[in-house]
Design an enzyme around this catalytic site. Structure first.
Site, PDB file in Angstrom:
ATOM      1  N   HIS A 106       0.830  -1.202   0.000  1.00 34.21           N
ATOM      2  CA  HIS A 106       0.000   0.000   0.000  1.00 34.21           C
ATOM      3  C   HIS A 106       0.873   1.264   0.000  1.00 34.21           C
ATOM      4  O   HIS A 106       0.659   2.176  -0.791  1.00 34.21           O
ATOM      5  CB  HIS A 106      -0.921  -0.017   1.233  1.00 34.21           C
ATOM      6  CG  HIS A 106      -1.767   1.201   1.377  1.00 34.21           C
ATOM      7  ND1 HIS A 106      -3.078   1.230   0.974  1.00 34.21           N
ATOM      8  CD2 HIS A 106      -1.495   2.435   1.883  1.00 34.21           C
ATOM      9  CE1 HIS A 106      -3.566   2.442   1.224  1.00 34.21           C
ATOM     10  NE2 HIS A 106      -2.626   3.187   1.782  1.00 34.21           N
ATOM     11  N   GLU A 107       1.874   1.278   0.873  1.00 32.48           N
ATOM     12  CA  GLU A 107       2.762   2.451   0.961  1.00 32.48           C
ATOM     13  C   GLU A 107       3.624   2.597  -0.300  1.00 32.48           C
ATOM     14  O   GLU A 107       3.919   3.706  -0.729  1.00 32.48           O
ATOM     15  CB  GLU A 107       3.644   2.376   2.210  1.00 32.48           C
ATOM     16  CG  GLU A 107       2.874   2.352   3.526  1.00 32.48           C
ATOM     17  CD  GLU A 107       1.824   3.440   3.672  1.00 32.48           C
ATOM     18  OE1 GLU A 107       2.049   4.573   3.196  1.00 32.48           O
ATOM     19  OE2 GLU A 107       0.772   3.173   4.258  1.00 32.48           O
ATOM     20  N   HIS A 163       1.742   4.519  -2.924  1.00 33.75           N
ATOM     21  CA  HIS A 163       1.896   5.965  -2.718  1.00 33.75           C
ATOM     22  C   HIS A 163       3.240   6.425  -3.287  1.00 33.75           C
ATOM     23  O   HIS A 163       3.318   7.408  -4.015  1.00 33.75           O
ATOM     24  CB  HIS A 163       1.884   6.313  -1.219  1.00 33.75           C
ATOM     25  CG  HIS A 163       0.545   6.242  -0.570  1.00 33.75           C
ATOM     26  ND1 HIS A 163      -0.511   7.045  -0.915  1.00 33.75           N
ATOM     27  CD2 HIS A 163       0.099   5.463   0.456  1.00 33.75           C
ATOM     28  CE1 HIS A 163      -1.551   6.766  -0.133  1.00 33.75           C
ATOM     29  NE2 HIS A 163      -1.205   5.803   0.695  1.00 33.75           N
TER      30      HIS A 163
END
Length: 157
Positions: A70-71, A74
């Site tokens: 998920h990170e 980003h």
């Protein structure tokens, strides 16, 4: 589960980045014990990923890998100059493509407790249930203007 060193963490994040994104992770990554409700965060101004070690300890490697993915979504979108925020279309598309979770599971150790305050009117016996405490010296019954009395306080998980 053994403790992970800074070098092992960097290696794991780079390995996940190469596997799911076909791009290396070149910036810094660290554990942040002060994170409370989130599994990790990406700081665009520093190009840094911070991860919560409690999620690895309590939920296991699979959930922790999901948080890293998920990170990384980003991170890679920010590097490419695309929409890297949660509401952006590019971000949601990349989450789906890589099989990354949109949100992380809550920690089992942090149980959310709700308290219900039950007040009774002394005059008409009308019952009020509230999540917040009521100052009984200041507030009165909405039906008859009678005085309120705390009947019970219930705490639920």
């Amino acid at each position: 589960m053994e403790k992970m060193t800074q070098a092992q963490l960097k290696e794991l994040v780079n390995e996940i980045s190469l596997t799911y994104f076909d791009k290396p992770y070149q910036d810094s990554v660290s554990f942040n014990n002060r994170l409370r409700t989130t599994g990790g965060r990406y700081i665009p101004s520093k190009r840094k990923i911070e991860l919560n070690p409690k999620f690895r300890r309590e939920l296991g490697e699979e959930e922790f890998t999901g948080i890293i993915k998920h990170e990384l979504c980003h991170y890679h979108l920010h590097i490419e100059g695309k929409g890297y925020k949660h509401r952006d279309k590019d971000f949601r598309k990349l989450l789906k493509k890589t099989g990354s979770p949109r949100f992380c599971q809550p920690l089992p150790s942090v149980e959310k407790k709700t308290t219900i305050y039950t007040y009774t009117c002394v005059a008409c016996q009308h019952v009020y249930k509230r999540r917040r405490r009521v100052n009984t010296d200041r507030y009165r019954c909405g039906k008859c203007r009678g005085k309120l009395k705390l009947a019970e306080k219930t705490t639920r998980k």
